[in-house]
Motif scaffolding. Structure first.
Motif, PDB file in Angstrom:
ATOM      1  N   SER A 161      48.048  42.306  -7.508  1.00 15.69           N
ATOM      2  CA  SER A 161      48.447  41.804  -6.196  1.00 15.69           C
ATOM      3  C   SER A 161      47.989  42.792  -5.133  1.00 15.69           C
ATOM      4  O   SER A 161      47.866  43.983  -5.390  1.00 15.69           O
ATOM      5  CB  SER A 161      49.968  41.695  -6.088  1.00 15.69           C
ATOM      6  N   GLU A 168      49.236  36.583  -0.932  1.00 15.62           N
ATOM      7  CA  GLU A 168      48.697  35.592  -1.869  1.00 15.62           C
ATOM      8  C   GLU A 168      47.570  34.775  -1.247  1.00 15.62           C
ATOM      9  O   GLU A 168      46.565  34.476  -1.892  1.00 15.62           O
ATOM     10  CB  GLU A 168      49.813  34.665  -2.361  1.00 15.62           C
ATOM     11  N   HIS A 220      54.020  30.595  -0.190  1.00 19.96           N
ATOM     12  CA  HIS A 220      52.953  31.568  -0.385  1.00 19.96           C
ATOM     13  C   HIS A 220      53.078  32.689   0.623  1.00 19.96           C
ATOM     14  O   HIS A 220      53.304  32.449   1.796  1.00 19.96           O
ATOM     15  CB  HIS A 220      51.595  30.888  -0.193  1.00 19.96           C
ATOM     16  N   GLU A 253      45.131  31.176 -12.174  1.00 19.37           N
ATOM     17  CA  GLU A 253      46.456  31.745 -11.979  1.00 19.37           C
ATOM     18  C   GLU A 253      47.295  31.396 -13.195  1.00 19.37           C
ATOM     19  O   GLU A 253      47.351  30.233 -13.610  1.00 19.37           O
ATOM     20  CB  GLU A 253      47.091  31.157 -10.716  1.00 19.37           C
TER      21      GLU A 253
END
Lengths: 78, 565
Positions: B421, B192, B188, A57
């Motif tokens: 995403s 995610e 989160h 990430e």
């Protein structure tokens, strides 16, 4: 100073700052375009088995990096 | 005048293109959906101007074929609309600065503005405008928010002619980001958590199997039900019409061409082989339901953002086949139709990878039209036969990949890919994409199906099929154990694989014969549409190599199946 480790050998969940990229100009540039530059903070998400890619990430996004490239990225683990 | 839409991969360029031009193009949630530029027009200051949707690039130094296209196009443009992903401002600005070093006027669209807000990212757009010295407009392409303002501010776009070194670029970006962006920490989100779970092997691999199982079950469920409850009933209404035409025509050549052979005095849509019987039943009632089901489910997968995660999970296997994980997306597209599948191999960096990917697809990835008829031909004997057909193709796919990787010189680059995403797909966008693809299928497939059916009739009438059947009997019957009439399927397979598999239905094949014939037909040669695209993509020499592998391997695998089953 924390321990310096290649991105591929970091454990999942570990975070650190990229200190060095051992590769030519071309590789450095390609990595930079996805946010992997010296001085950036990265978090290791996982390594895929059988020498599969590493997922990290950076800047809140996930990036998949081949194992060979990940071995060239040196991270100071915090 | 030409307006170029440029930006990193997967920032929504194609969605903005559709908004600006009203032209419908395919957009998905993974990098590299657009491999060839798209052209459209829009009204600007009362005149018609050209808008070009350029494949995504991270920088102006290209690393793949798709990126080369993009950089070349920059020379021809008059204005660049630089589309920037607001959630990934820093890395997106690199391309922006490089564009500002050119002599071309630039305007920035800060797209995915809504997603940035969700993620707790705040961008001071006035400040960004001031620092870049060009107009900056926040947009949400998928809903159309900000598009009007973007167009109205186009005249303000201007060139900057900056001169920066590599180091200065990143330094400048650092300064800009620290001044305009604030990131608020949040918990989160579900997306995610799902995002991490689907790439970690322990959870990701079971999820991948689950998703694939669900995908194919759903496709089959939707396809079968559409046939049983919608299309077959419609054709039952049509049958009396066709029968009365048949009676009107009596017998003779015209009747044989239009209606075909009556089976026990009735029209049999699979076996009659007339233009207005089999010729329309096959594309509309046998194949269309599956094509529709496939693209509906695929569209959902594409827009959700799952596919890049699947690519990461299978990368280790695919790397040993000389490819990398992203090639799995090409293969999935190929399961719909090999033509877009072959085009999508352009996102692969090297010629070697593209050759391997295209060859594997053409040999071992049957398109949905073909699959639909194979389900009809083999599926009547139960699931077991289908398992052998698709299992054999999967084994060929893997083994051939491993072999090609060893035989062909050179290395294949590793995967290096941004994972988007998760997003919940917008139904409007999903249905639009489904419509583009289904329409594409109908326009491209129906003429070829009709041509195929016509050709069958002509070849039969001239006795050519009889002749080829006799000549090729040693191979067809001796090697593959099929009746000699099956050779007609191999001939028609050049035109359309679905019609070709359909030709086998009247032969009353045993399960074993049906399996052998399906596998050989899938492998031996691509249909003419795929062939044409592959010649263009690979060049004639590589295509000849690829074709030799196909023919040889098809008969080898067919013979092996004939012996061991």
């Amino acid at each position: 100073m924390g321990e310096i480790q290649t991105l591929s050998r970091m454990d999942a969940g570990e975070e650190g700052v990229i200190r060095k990229i051992e590769g030519g100009y071309g590789l450095q540039k390609r990595l930079a375009c996805l946010g992997l530059r010296v001085g950036k903070t990265v978090k290791k998400i996982t390594s895929e088995p059988l020498r599969g890619p590493v997922v990290v990430e950076v800047d809140g996004t996930h990036v998949a990096i081949g194992r060979g490239m990940a071995e060239k990225i040196l991270v100071e683990v915090s | 005048m030409k307006i170029l839409l440029m930006g990193n991969p997967n920032v929504g360029k194609s969605v903005i293109f559709s908004r600006l031009t009203g032209t419908n193009v395919i957009a998905s949630n993974y990098p590299g959906t657009t491999v060839e530029y798209m052209k459209g027009t829009m009204k600007y200051r009362g005149e018609k101007v050209e808008v070009l949707d350029v494949p995504g690039v991270y920088s102006l130094e290209p690393t793949s074929k798709a990126e080369e296209v993009a950089v070349k196009m920059l020379e021809e443009g008059d204005i660049v609309i630089n589309i920037v992903d607001s959630t990934r401002l820093e890395r997106n600005l690199y391309l922006t600065l490089q564009l500002l070093e050119r002599k071309i006027p630039v305007i920035v669209a800060l797209n995915l503005w809504d997603e940035a807000k969700h993620k707790g990212i705040e961008i001071d757009k006035e400040k960004l405008e001031e620092l870049l010295g060009i107009p900056v407009v926040p947009t949400v392409a998928i809903t159309g928010e900000g598009i009007r303002e973007l167009v109205s501010r186009l005249p303000e776009a201007k060139p900057r002619n900056l001169k920066l070194s590599e180091e200065e670029r990143w330094k400048r970006i650092g300064e800009i980001v620290s001044q305009v962006q604030k990131v608020y920490h949040r918990h989160h989100t579900l997306s995610e958590i799902l995002g991490e779970a689907s790439v970690k092997p322990l959870t990701g691999i079971p999820i991948a199997f689950g998703v694939m199982f669900l995908t194919f079950t759903l496709i089959r469920f939707i396809g079968e039900n559409l046939i049983n409850y919608v299309f077959d009933p419609l054709f039952e209404l049509y049958t009396p019409v066709a029968m009365s035409i048949s009676n009107l025509l009596g017998s003779g050549f015209i009747h044989d061409i239009l209606i075909g052979q009556l089976i026990e005095g009735e029209i049999d849509y699979f076996q009659s082989m007339g233009l207005i019987t089999t010729g329309i039943y096959v594309p509309f009632a046998a194949v269309l339901p599956y094509v529709f089901a496939f693209y509906l489910v695929l569209g959902f997968l594409e827009d959700s953002g799952y596919l890049p995660r699947l690519a990461v999970l299978v990368d280790n296997v695919m790397h040993r086949m000389g490819l990398h994980g992203s090639a799995i997306i090409s293969m999935l597209l190929g399961l719909g139709c090999n033509v877009p599948g072959a085009l999508s191999t352009r996102v692969l960096e090297t010629k070697r990878q593209r050759f391997i990917a295209a060859t594997l697809m053409a040999i071992a990835v049957p398109c949905m039209a073909q699959t639909a008829i194979i389900i009809g031909l083999v599926g009547v004997h139960g699931e077991f036969g289908l398992l052998i057909v698709f299992g054999s193709l999967l084994i060929v796919w893997i083994v051939l990949g491993l072999v090609l990787n060893k035989v062909i010189g050179g290395e294949s680059p590793e995967i290096f890919m941004e994972i988007p995403s998760y997003r919940f797909p917008y139904w409007g966008a999903l249905l639009k994409k489904l419509w583009i693809r289904v329409r594409g299928f109908l326009m491209d497939a129906v003429p070829f199906v009709l041509l195929g059916v016509l050709l069958v009739n002509v070849l039969y009438a001239l006795g050519i099929i009889e002749f080829i059947g006799r000549v090729s009997a040693p191979i067809i019957t001796g090697l593959l154990g099929l009746p000699k009439e099956a050779v007609v399927a191999l001939i028609i397979g050049f035109l359309r694989k679905d019609v070709a598999v359909g030709m086998l239905l009247p032969l009353g094949l045993t399960l074993k014969q049906a399996v052998v014939a399906s596998v050989v037909l899938a492998m031996y040669f691509p249909c003419v549409a795929t062939f044409a695209v592959l010649v263009k993509e690979l060049g004639i020499v590589d295509m000849l190599k690829s074709t030799t592998i196909m023919v040889a391997l098809a008969f080898f695998v067919g013979a092996v199946l004939n012996i061991i089953l």
